[in-house]
Motif scaffolding. Sequence first.
Motif, PDB file in Angstrom:
ATOM      1  N   ASP A 141       1.356   9.479  -5.741  1.00 13.36           N
ATOM      2  CA  ASP A 141       1.679  10.942  -5.075  1.00 13.36           C
ATOM      3  C   ASP A 141       2.836  11.430  -6.000  1.00 13.36           C
ATOM      4  O   ASP A 141       2.521  12.485  -6.388  1.00 13.36           O
ATOM      5  CB  ASP A 141       2.404  10.792  -3.441  1.00 13.36           C
ATOM      6  CG  ASP A 141       1.145  10.609  -2.561  1.00 13.36           C
ATOM      7  OD1 ASP A 141      -0.070  10.882  -2.761  1.00 13.36           O
ATOM      8  OD2 ASP A 141       1.761  10.042  -1.541  1.00 13.36           O
ATOM      9  N   SER A 197      -7.844  -5.076   6.463  1.00 12.62           N
ATOM     10  CA  SER A 197      -8.123  -3.847   5.998  1.00 12.62           C
ATOM     11  C   SER A 197      -9.853  -3.554   6.118  1.00 12.62           C
ATOM     12  O   SER A 197     -10.551  -3.524   4.906  1.00 12.62           O
ATOM     13  CB  SER A 197      -7.669  -3.516   4.759  1.00 12.62           C
ATOM     14  OG  SER A 197      -7.958  -4.218   3.642  1.00 12.62           O
ATOM     15  N   ARG A 219      -7.883  11.537  -2.152  1.00 12.65           N
ATOM     16  CA  ARG A 219      -6.844  12.360  -2.825  1.00 12.65           C
ATOM     17  C   ARG A 219      -6.620  12.290  -4.193  1.00 12.65           C
ATOM     18  O   ARG A 219      -5.658  13.113  -4.926  1.00 12.65           O
ATOM     19  CB  ARG A 219      -5.508  12.584  -1.936  1.00 12.65           C
ATOM     20  CG  ARG A 219      -4.681  11.115  -1.840  1.00 12.65           C
ATOM     21  CD  ARG A 219      -4.257  11.008  -0.536  1.00 12.65           C
ATOM     22  NE  ARG A 219      -3.012  10.921  -0.676  1.00 12.65           N
ATOM     23  CZ  ARG A 219      -2.182  10.364   0.580  1.00 12.65           C
ATOM     24  NH1 ARG A 219      -2.677   9.792   1.285  1.00 12.65           N
ATOM     25  NH2 ARG A 219      -0.691  10.143   0.245  1.00 12.65           N
ATOM     26  N   TYR A 220      -7.007  11.198  -5.012  1.00 14.35           N
ATOM     27  CA  TYR A 220      -6.847  10.819  -6.280  1.00 14.35           C
ATOM     28  C   TYR A 220      -7.656  11.084  -7.028  1.00 14.35           C
ATOM     29  O   TYR A 220      -7.776  10.884  -8.344  1.00 14.35           O
ATOM     30  CB  TYR A 220      -6.232   9.494  -6.360  1.00 14.35           C
ATOM     31  CG  TYR A 220      -4.934   9.632  -5.297  1.00 14.35           C
ATOM     32  CD1 TYR A 220      -3.866  10.127  -5.403  1.00 14.35           C
ATOM     33  CD2 TYR A 220      -5.161   8.336  -4.340  1.00 14.35           C
ATOM     34  CE1 TYR A 220      -2.907   9.707  -4.672  1.00 14.35           C
ATOM     35  CE2 TYR A 220      -3.796   8.267  -3.478  1.00 14.35           C
ATOM     36  CZ  TYR A 220      -2.854   8.753  -3.462  1.00 14.35           C
ATOM     37  OH  TYR A 220      -1.804   8.642  -2.624  1.00 14.35           O
ATOM     38  N   ARG A 278     -10.669   7.651   2.349  1.00 13.26           N
ATOM     39  CA  ARG A 278     -10.106   8.652   2.528  1.00 13.26           C
ATOM     40  C   ARG A 278      -8.455   8.807   1.784  1.00 13.26           C
ATOM     41  O   ARG A 278      -8.183   9.639   1.312  1.00 13.26           O
ATOM     42  CB  ARG A 278      -9.648   9.044   4.080  1.00 13.26           C
ATOM     43  CG  ARG A 278     -10.580   9.312   5.049  1.00 13.26           C
ATOM     44  CD  ARG A 278     -11.731  10.396   4.481  1.00 13.26           C
ATOM     45  NE  ARG A 278     -12.793  10.444   5.314  1.00 13.26           N
ATOM     46  CZ  ARG A 278     -14.026  11.159   5.491  1.00 13.26           C
ATOM     47  NH1 ARG A 278     -13.897  11.876   4.022  1.00 13.26           N
ATOM     48  NH2 ARG A 278     -14.952  11.263   6.224  1.00 13.26           N
ATOM     49  N   THR A 279      -7.896   7.581   1.640  1.00 18.99           N
ATOM     50  CA  THR A 279      -7.006   7.321   0.980  1.00 18.99           C
ATOM     51  C   THR A 279      -7.192   7.541  -0.612  1.00 18.99           C
ATOM     52  O   THR A 279      -6.437   8.317  -1.252  1.00 18.99           O
ATOM     53  CB  THR A 279      -6.539   5.849   0.853  1.00 18.99           C
ATOM     54  OG1 THR A 279      -6.159   5.420   2.374  1.00 18.99           O
ATOM     55  CG2 THR A 279      -5.322   5.556  -0.057  1.00 18.99           C
ATOM     56  N   PRO A 286      -4.618   1.153  -3.614  1.00 22.76           N
ATOM     57  CA  PRO A 286      -4.854   2.240  -4.376  1.00 22.76           C
ATOM     58  C   PRO A 286      -4.390   2.356  -5.743  1.00 22.76           C
ATOM     59  O   PRO A 286      -5.291   2.507  -6.612  1.00 22.76           O
ATOM     60  CB  PRO A 286      -4.358   3.394  -3.690  1.00 22.76           C
ATOM     61  CG  PRO A 286      -3.247   2.695  -2.641  1.00 22.76           C
ATOM     62  CD  PRO A 286      -3.837   1.424  -2.490  1.00 22.76           C
ATOM     63  N   VAL A 309       0.851   4.133  -2.687  1.00 22.83           N
ATOM     64  CA  VAL A 309       0.441   5.565  -2.555  1.00 22.83           C
ATOM     65  C   VAL A 309       1.633   6.154  -2.994  1.00 22.83           C
ATOM     66  O   VAL A 309       1.256   7.546  -3.546  1.00 22.83           O
ATOM     67  CB  VAL A 309       0.297   5.585  -1.044  1.00 22.83           C
ATOM     68  CG1 VAL A 309       0.261   7.089  -0.593  1.00 22.83           C
ATOM     69  CG2 VAL A 309      -1.018   5.116  -0.620  1.00 22.83           C
ATOM     70  N   THR A 316       0.693  -1.159  -0.029  1.00 25.59           N
ATOM     71  CA  THR A 316       0.010   0.019  -0.093  1.00 25.59           C
ATOM     72  C   THR A 316       0.965   1.219   0.030  1.00 25.59           C
ATOM     73  O   THR A 316       0.504   2.132  -0.911  1.00 25.59           O
ATOM     74  CB  THR A 316      -0.802  -0.049   1.217  1.00 25.59           C
ATOM     75  OG1 THR A 316      -1.822  -1.084   1.177  1.00 25.59           O
ATOM     76  CG2 THR A 316      -1.737   1.306   1.212  1.00 25.59           C
ATOM     77  N   CYS A 317       1.693   1.279   0.802  1.00 20.09           N
ATOM     78  CA  CYS A 317       3.015   2.325   0.933  1.00 20.09           C
ATOM     79  C   CYS A 317       3.537   2.534  -0.456  1.00 20.09           C
ATOM     80  O   CYS A 317       3.585   3.685  -1.066  1.00 20.09           O
ATOM     81  CB  CYS A 317       3.732   2.195   2.198  1.00 20.09           C
ATOM     82  SG  CYS A 317       2.993   2.369   3.610  1.00 20.09           S
ATOM     83  N   PRO A 355     -11.023   4.726   6.473  1.00 16.76           N
ATOM     84  CA  PRO A 355      -9.613   4.945   6.107  1.00 16.76           C
ATOM     85  C   PRO A 355      -9.219   4.700   4.706  1.00 16.76           C
ATOM     86  O   PRO A 355      -8.331   5.629   4.075  1.00 16.76           O
ATOM     87  CB  PRO A 355      -9.043   4.022   6.878  1.00 16.76           C
ATOM     88  CG  PRO A 355      -9.833   3.636   8.168  1.00 16.76           C
ATOM     89  CD  PRO A 355     -11.240   3.925   7.446  1.00 16.76           C
ATOM     90  N   LEU A 356      -9.886   3.728   4.173  1.00 19.71           N
ATOM     91  CA  LEU A 356      -9.494   3.399   2.810  1.00 19.71           C
ATOM     92  C   LEU A 356     -10.152   4.541   1.811  1.00 19.71           C
ATOM     93  O   LEU A 356      -9.462   4.864   0.630  1.00 19.71           O
ATOM     94  CB  LEU A 356     -10.178   2.144   2.458  1.00 19.71           C
ATOM     95  CG  LEU A 356      -9.525   0.644   3.199  1.00 19.71           C
ATOM     96  CD1 LEU A 356     -10.486  -0.549   2.780  1.00 19.71           C
ATOM     97  CD2 LEU A 356      -7.940   0.712   2.636  1.00 19.71           C
TER      98      LEU A 356
END
Length: 324
Positions: free
Chosen positions: A27, A266, A278-279, A274-275, A228, A23, A19-20, A271-272
Amino acid sequence: MGNRVSTVGLLRMPWLVETCKQVKILDDLKQNAGDRFPSSDYHPPDRMNWMSGLNSQRIHINKIVWPGTHDSATNQIGIPIITRPFAECQSLSIYDQLVWGVRALDIRVQHERKVCHGPIASYSIDVVIRDVKSFLSETQSEIIILEIRTEYGCQDPPEFDEYLVDQLGELLIHQDERVFGKTVAELLPRRVICVWKPRQQSAPPKAAGQPLWSAHSLRDDWVDTDLPLTKFESNLQRLSEQPPASSRKFFYRVENTLTPQTANMSVIVEPLARTMHRYARLFIAQCFSRGFADRLQIFSTDFVEEDFVDACIGFTQARIEGKA
């Protein structure tokens, strides 16, 4: 206790690492490519009446980018703290979502005509219908896509077709392929495109001219993942394979959402969600840069925010102005 916590941590570790990684890729894409698109800076002065504000005589149905919500009627679902975090996808009522500018609703029902998410049921469908009618009574030129389906694993509510027609009556825009080429003004005073999707495989498709629209008239490609970038790129790929919105005779939905996966622990929705928030603008910008911005039509999210709605309205304005 220590062993159990360690086991959970080990189970989650590969997912957290991936996931990191995903992301960071998104980003970096956002930073390098940007998330702007034609009319991306547009913010409607009145979200409650945004179709009217863009001029209902100029907005063709097939040019609208419909701000939508996923599992729309899940506010107040379940038991707070206990089951609600696993089933709630929206914190606003249907009425409040519509006031915020949402124009495509995804409603799940079970046999007793209660809205639900999976096995967790909530309030009666009457609450949804009441909110829709209340909103429409306070506006003049706003059109809503109201998709109602029987939730997976549930039986169809008895005589539900008749119920919907009786409740919505003269508000219903009847099924007709010509609707896609018409303007909002040409459809008024009818205000609701109601898509009814029963689970019964034997249910016949709705004929043209019928008050309710058939299941085939609203399609999507649900990507079952909590990662994501995987969801982002899969959505883009599947959207690119669709015909342009201006030529197809069905609605196509893309969901800017992630799906909880028990294998990765998960399991809490917000929380998912909100991730992915932003996209949303990045997704629209990538549709433009990759050459298929003309495919996007219904764009849905969990826990809808005003900026998401504004992005869809801005995209719609760009189409009306000939910028997209």
